[in-house]
Structure formats: structure tokens, C-alpha cells
Design a protein around this motif. Structure first.
Motif, PDB file in Angstrom:
ATOM      1  N   ASN A 185       0.802  -1.225   0.000  1.00 15.16           N
ATOM      2  CA  ASN A 185       0.000   0.000   0.000  1.00 15.16           C
ATOM      3  C   ASN A 185       0.840   1.282   0.000  1.00 15.16           C
ATOM      4  N   VAL A 186       2.161   1.154   0.154  1.00 16.12           N
ATOM      5  CA  VAL A 186       2.971   2.359   0.387  1.00 16.12           C
ATOM      6  C   VAL A 186       4.132   2.484  -0.590  1.00 16.12           C
ATOM      7  N   SER A 187       4.522   3.731  -0.826  1.00 19.70           N
ATOM      8  CA  SER A 187       5.745   4.047  -1.573  1.00 19.70           C
ATOM      9  C   SER A 187       6.384   5.252  -0.908  1.00 19.70           C
ATOM     10  N   LEU A 188       7.670   5.470  -1.176  1.00 19.78           N
ATOM     11  CA  LEU A 188       8.427   6.461  -0.433  1.00 19.78           C
ATOM     12  C   LEU A 188       9.180   7.413  -1.347  1.00 19.78           C
ATOM     13  N   PHE A 189       9.202   8.675  -0.953  1.00 16.93           N
ATOM     14  CA  PHE A 189      10.003   9.689  -1.636  1.00 16.93           C
ATOM     15  C   PHE A 189      11.045  10.217  -0.669  1.00 16.93           C
ATOM     16  N   HIS A 190      12.324  10.239  -1.133  1.00 16.60           N
ATOM     17  CA  HIS A 190      13.434  10.733  -0.318  1.00 16.60           C
ATOM     18  C   HIS A 190      14.070  11.929  -1.016  1.00 16.60           C
ATOM     19  N   TRP A 191      14.195  13.039  -0.308  1.00 15.26           N
ATOM     20  CA  TRP A 191      14.747  14.256  -0.886  1.00 15.26           C
ATOM     21  C   TRP A 191      16.211  14.091  -1.281  1.00 15.26           C
ATOM     22  N   ASN A 192      16.600  14.726  -2.374  1.00 14.25           N
ATOM     23  CA  ASN A 192      18.032  14.791  -2.659  1.00 14.25           C
ATOM     24  C   ASN A 192      18.620  16.007  -1.939  1.00 14.25           C
ATOM     25  N   SER A 193      19.921  15.984  -1.718  1.00 14.69           N
ATOM     26  CA  SER A 193      20.565  17.030  -0.922  1.00 14.69           C
ATOM     27  C   SER A 193      20.603  18.373  -1.642  1.00 14.69           C
ATOM     28  N   LYS A 194      20.435  18.359  -2.945  1.00 14.36           N
ATOM     29  CA  LYS A 194      20.397  19.618  -3.695  1.00 14.36           C
ATOM     30  C   LYS A 194      19.105  20.372  -3.391  1.00 14.36           C
ATOM     31  N   THR A 195      18.020  19.639  -3.253  1.00 12.54           N
ATOM     32  CA  THR A 195      16.708  20.261  -3.005  1.00 12.54           C
ATOM     33  C   THR A 195      16.515  20.603  -1.534  1.00 12.54           C
ATOM     34  N   LEU A 196      16.874  19.683  -0.654  1.00 15.12           N
ATOM     35  CA  LEU A 196      16.611  19.870   0.776  1.00 15.12           C
ATOM     36  C   LEU A 196      17.773  19.302   1.580  1.00 15.12           C
ATOM     37  N   LYS A 197      18.551  20.179   2.168  1.00 13.75           N
ATOM     38  CA  LYS A 197      19.708  19.753   2.957  1.00 13.75           C
ATOM     39  C   LYS A 197      19.298  19.409   4.381  1.00 13.75           C
ATOM     40  N   ASP A 198      19.943  18.412   4.950  1.00 14.77           N
ATOM     41  CA  ASP A 198      19.693  18.002   6.332  1.00 14.77           C
ATOM     42  C   ASP A 198      20.574  18.857   7.248  1.00 14.77           C
ATOM     43  N   VAL A 199      20.190  20.121   7.376  1.00 16.19           N
ATOM     44  CA  VAL A 199      21.015  21.094   8.104  1.00 16.19           C
ATOM     45  C   VAL A 199      21.217  20.687   9.561  1.00 16.19           C
ATOM     46  N   ASP A 200      20.173  20.159  10.184  1.00 19.30           N
ATOM     47  CA  ASP A 200      20.250  19.793  11.598  1.00 19.30           C
ATOM     48  C   ASP A 200      20.795  18.383  11.839  1.00 19.30           C
ATOM     49  N   LYS A 201      21.130  17.678  10.747  1.00 21.32           N
ATOM     50  CA  LYS A 201      21.658  16.307  10.854  1.00 21.32           C
ATOM     51  C   LYS A 201      20.656  15.362  11.515  1.00 21.32           C
ATOM     52  N   LEU A 202      19.391  15.523  11.175  1.00 23.21           N
ATOM     53  CA  LEU A 202      18.351  14.675  11.762  1.00 23.21           C
ATOM     54  C   LEU A 202      18.561  13.202  11.417  1.00 23.21           C
ATOM     55  N   ASN A 203      19.108  12.938  10.238  1.00 24.89           N
ATOM     56  CA  ASN A 203      19.271  11.546   9.811  1.00 24.89           C
ATOM     57  C   ASN A 203      20.205  10.744  10.704  1.00 24.89           C
ATOM     58  N   SER A 204      21.038  11.434  11.460  1.00 28.55           N
ATOM     59  CA  SER A 204      21.975  10.728  12.334  1.00 28.55           C
ATOM     60  C   SER A 204      21.571  10.796  13.808  1.00 28.55           C
ATOM     61  N   MET A 205      20.388  11.327  14.090  1.00 28.75           N
ATOM     62  CA  MET A 205      19.932  11.489  15.470  1.00 28.75           C
ATOM     63  C   MET A 205      19.080  10.319  15.935  1.00 28.75           C
ATOM     64  N   THR A 206      18.997  10.159  17.261  1.00 32.77           N
ATOM     65  CA  THR A 206      18.042   9.239  17.857  1.00 32.77           C
ATOM     66  C   THR A 206      16.652   9.887  17.819  1.00 32.77           C
ATOM     67  N   VAL A 207      15.642   9.095  18.103  1.00 33.01           N
ATOM     68  CA  VAL A 207      14.279   9.634  18.100  1.00 33.01           C
ATOM     69  C   VAL A 207      14.139  10.759  19.118  1.00 33.01           C
ATOM     70  N   ASN A 208      14.691  10.574  20.319  1.00 31.71           N
ATOM     71  CA  ASN A 208      14.593  11.601  21.350  1.00 31.71           C
ATOM     72  C   ASN A 208      15.295  12.889  20.928  1.00 31.71           C
ATOM     73  N   GLN A 209      16.417  12.759  20.254  1.00 33.86           N
ATOM     74  CA  GLN A 209      17.147  13.935  19.783  1.00 33.86           C
ATOM     75  C   GLN A 209      16.364  14.662  18.696  1.00 33.86           C
ATOM     76  N   ILE A 210      15.718  13.890  17.819  1.00 33.65           N
ATOM     77  CA  ILE A 210      14.876  14.489  16.772  1.00 33.65           C
ATOM     78  C   ILE A 210      13.728  15.273  17.388  1.00 33.65           C
ATOM     79  N   ILE A 211      13.049  14.669  18.354  1.00 32.30           N
ATOM     80  CA  ILE A 211      11.918  15.331  19.006  1.00 32.30           C
ATOM     81  C   ILE A 211      12.386  16.604  19.710  1.00 32.30           C
TER      82      ILE A 211
END
Length: 216
Positions: A185-211
Motif C-alpha cells: 500500500n505504500v511508496s516512499l520519496f526521499h529528498w536529494n541534498s540539492k533540493t533539501l539539505k539536512d542542516v540539523d543532521k536529523l538523519n543521524s539522530m536518535t528519536v529523542n534527539q529528533i523530538i
């Protein structure tokens, strides 16, 4: 939640609110006029009073990527087509699986819904933001074993209760059903770094750090 909210009158693309930076005052006044018995079926296509799932995601993307109102065509599309459409727009990549989902990814559902991933929990459940009756909210999916009392649901309840107490007191349900992660039922879209940069480095954070980063 307004069915058709965020779309134009013809329901063919972005409406005024989804092409505007910031919050509409009408959303807040409409919210204040309602209570815990709100039924979206009584307000179908009253498009300026709130947002549906596509309207919310489109408005969020516009407010993230654009720097002025009424620029371009916006990002409101059919919910089930958003992931492929954004990939076709060269904004990022498409996958027909939500494995290895990351914060900020968009998930389209074949049964006409769409949501934004905020975090992936240790039990495989997803903490998400979406617009679904009664409105825009943070919810948790089932875990990878199909349990509804997942870590993401627990996190969602804490966030909504802490940061949106009035909403939570009216609409305390923070759980979504198994269709939100059903592979067929699902499909996924992932941003490229040219369009949307992960400035806060959320991808490397724990859930608590993200929150903590998002809500404090």
C-alpha cells in the motif's frame, strides 16, 4: 481536516493557502469554533477552513522550499501520486518500499493518503505528521511485528499532550492503522541534498534527539 482543503476550487492543484507562507488565520478561527465532536463530513470542500492530507503535505513543502507567496504551481497533488511525481520533478528519489525511511521522507498510500516521516523508532514504527480526520496531527504507526502499542504511538502521545494540549484534550487518538505501513500500500520519496539539505543532521539522530530538535 477539510476534505479538499489546500486545493484550488477546481480541485486540480494548489489553492491559495498552499501557495502562501505561514498559517491562515481562518484555520485557527475555524478550529476555535469546533469541539471534540467535530465531523469533517459536515464541511466537505469548504477549502479555506483547513487542509486535507495532500493539502497539508503540499503546504508544508511550499513553506519549506519557497521564499515568497504565490510563486509557481505549488506541491499539492493526488496523495497516492506524490512520491512518484516529486521524483519525476527531480526533487529526490522514489522507492516502492518504506524500508530505511528517513526523517522528512514522504510516504504515499495507494488508498489515497500521504504523510511525512518524522522519525523511525527502534521497534520499526514510524512517528509521522499528517492531516487525517479530525485534522493535522502527529501519530504513530504499528511496529514491525504488527503491534498497535508501538514506541511511535507513545512518542506521538507525549508530543501532542505536551506541545498541543488543547488539541490532545479534544482528539487524543495518536494511532494509525496497519495500512500505513502495509508493503503493498505504500511508496516512499526521499529528498536529494540539492533540493533539501539536512542542516540539523536529523538523519543521524536518535528519536529523542529528533523530538528535542523539532519541538523545543
Amino acid at each position: 481536516y477539510i476534505y479538499g482543503g489546500g486545493w484550488n476550487e477546481a480541485q486540480t492543484g494548489s489553492g491559495t493557502e498552499a501557495l502562501t507562507l505561514g498559517l491562515s488565520k481562518e484555520w485557527k478561527s475555524f478550529y476555535n469554533s469546533q469541539d471534540g465532536t467535530y465531523n469533517y463530513e459536515n464541511y466537505m470542500y469548504e477549502i479555506h477552513k483547513g487542509l486535507d492530507c495532500s493539502g497539508y503535505v503540499g503546504w508544508t513543502i511550499y513553506n519549506t522550499l519557497e521564499t515568497k507567496s504565490n510563486h509557481g504551481n505549488g506541491y499539492v497533488l493526488k496523495a497516492e501520486e506524490m512520491t512518484k511525481s516529486f521524483a519525476n520533478m527531480k526533487l529526490g528519489s522514489y522507492k516502492d518500499s518504506i524500508q530505511n525511511a528517513k526523517p522528512g521522507d514522504i510516504v504515499s498510500m495507494a488508498n489515497a493518503h500521504v504523510y511525512i516521516v518524522l522519525a523511525v523508532c527502534e521497534d520499526g514504527s514510524l512517528l509521522i505528521a499528517h492531516s487525517s480526520p479530525p485534522g493535522v496531527k502527529i501519530s504513530g504507526t504499528y511496529d514491525q511485528n504488527g503491534n498497535s502499542n508501538s514506541q511511535a504511538v507513545e512518542y506521538a502521545q507525549k508530543i501532542m499532550k505536551t506541545y498541543y494540549p488543547d488539541w490532545y484534550s479534544r482528539y487524543p487518538d495518536c494511532t494509525v492503522d496497519s495500512s500505513f505501513t502495509e508493503p503493498s500500500n505504500v511508496s516512499l520519496f526521499h529528498w536529494n541534498s540539492k533540493t533539501l539539505k539536512d542542516v540539523d543532521k536529523l538523519n543521524s539522530m536518535t528519536v529523542n534527539q529528533i523530538i528535542q530538535t523539532l519541538f523545543q
